[in-house]
Scaffold this motif. Sequence first.
Motif, short mmCIF file in Angstrom:
data_model
loop_
_atom_site.label_atom_id
_atom_site.label_comp_id
_atom_site.label_asym_id
_atom_site.label_seq_id
_atom_site.Cartn_x
_atom_site.Cartn_y
_atom_site.Cartn_z
N MET A 1 0.85 -1.24 0.18
CA MET A 1 -0.06 0.01 -0.13
C MET A 1 0.79 1.19 -0.20
O MET A 1 0.70 1.92 -0.78
CB MET A 1 -0.79 0.06 1.09
N SER A 2 1.84 1.47 0.74
CA SER A 2 2.69 2.45 0.88
C SER A 2 3.60 2.75 -0.33
O SER A 2 3.85 4.05 -0.63
CB SER A 2 3.62 2.35 2.04
N ARG A 3 3.95 1.74 -0.91
CA ARG A 3 4.48 1.81 -2.30
C ARG A 3 3.84 2.54 -3.26
O ARG A 3 4.53 3.29 -3.86
CB ARG A 3 5.22 0.50 -2.56
N ARG A 4 2.61 2.00 -3.28
CA ARG A 4 1.65 2.52 -4.32
C ARG A 4 1.57 4.02 -4.03
O ARG A 4 1.59 4.88 -5.04
CB ARG A 4 0.44 1.78 -4.46
N ALA A 5 1.36 4.36 -2.75
CA ALA A 5 0.99 5.87 -2.47
C ALA A 5 2.06 6.69 -2.64
O ALA A 5 1.81 7.77 -3.35
CB ALA A 5 0.76 5.78 -0.81
N ILE A 6 3.35 6.17 -2.27
CA ILE A 6 4.68 7.40 -2.63
C ILE A 6 4.81 7.35 -4.02
O ILE A 6 5.33 8.53 -4.29
CB ILE A 6 5.62 6.70 -1.66
N LYS A 7 4.37 6.73 -4.92
CA LYS A 7 4.64 6.72 -6.33
C LYS A 7 3.60 7.46 -6.99
O LYS A 7 3.87 7.93 -7.90
CB LYS A 7 4.89 5.29 -6.86
N ALA A 8 2.49 7.66 -6.25
CA ALA A 8 1.36 8.32 -6.85
C ALA A 8 1.22 9.93 -6.49
O ALA A 8 0.61 10.84 -6.93
CB ALA A 8 0.06 7.83 -6.15
N ILE A 9 2.59 10.39 -5.85
CA ILE A 9 2.58 11.64 -5.53
C ILE A 9 3.19 12.61 -6.89
O ILE A 9 4.17 12.10 -7.66
CB ILE A 9 3.63 12.12 -4.60
N ASN A 10 2.35 13.76 -7.15
CA ASN A 10 2.60 14.23 -8.52
C ASN A 10 3.30 15.43 -7.76
O ASN A 10 2.87 16.43 -7.46
CB ASN A 10 1.22 14.90 -9.07
N TRP A 11 4.89 15.35 -7.83
CA TRP A 11 5.57 16.33 -7.46
C TRP A 11 5.46 17.69 -7.97
O TRP A 11 5.55 18.80 -7.51
CB TRP A 11 7.20 16.07 -7.19
N ALA A 12 5.31 17.58 -9.26
CA ALA A 12 5.64 18.73 -10.03
C ALA A 12 4.09 19.51 -9.85
O ALA A 12 4.29 20.87 -9.72
CB ALA A 12 5.43 18.54 -11.29
#
Length: 169
Positions: A1-12
């Motif tokens: 769950m946490s792996r997917r959440a951290i990859k989903a962050i739109n930093w731009a």
Amino acid sequence: MSRRAIKAINWAALAERIPETERNAFAAFKAKSDQHLRRMAANPETPPKIDWAYYKKNITLSGLVDKFQKEYEAFVVPYPADKYTSQLEAQEKELLAQIEQFIKESNERIASASKEVERVKSLLPFSEMTMEDFRNLYPDQAIQSDKPTVWPHTYDVQPQNEKGKPVHH
């Protein structure tokens, strides 16, 4: 769950919304997040499978492999409970309601301002206006012959105060 959440962050998209004064804190947070993501990516999401049959065949001590297997499979690392998602979702609903209210009020202000713009556009241009036209449109700003004023024709320099009494100089 946490792996997917951290990859989903739109930093731009986040960076566009960060005020200039918070850029350093944002950069530090992103660096910390990237470091955490690299550490997570270095390890597999699930531990590798152990070939218990191989060890049972090659280890001669009776019951030792069975004991290790039983203890290994019983071992559970507790995943931290998610206490904050419900709070964030409630806060998001509240903020969305506030945003909707702001949009509604803004649209009302826009409609009011648009009416005022249309009213001003429909007026006779000042260059074509006579003094009588100006007095009819702006009676509070026009010079009135029955109530003369002194230059610069602003309220605070007139010889009469708000009660009609002369100001002593």
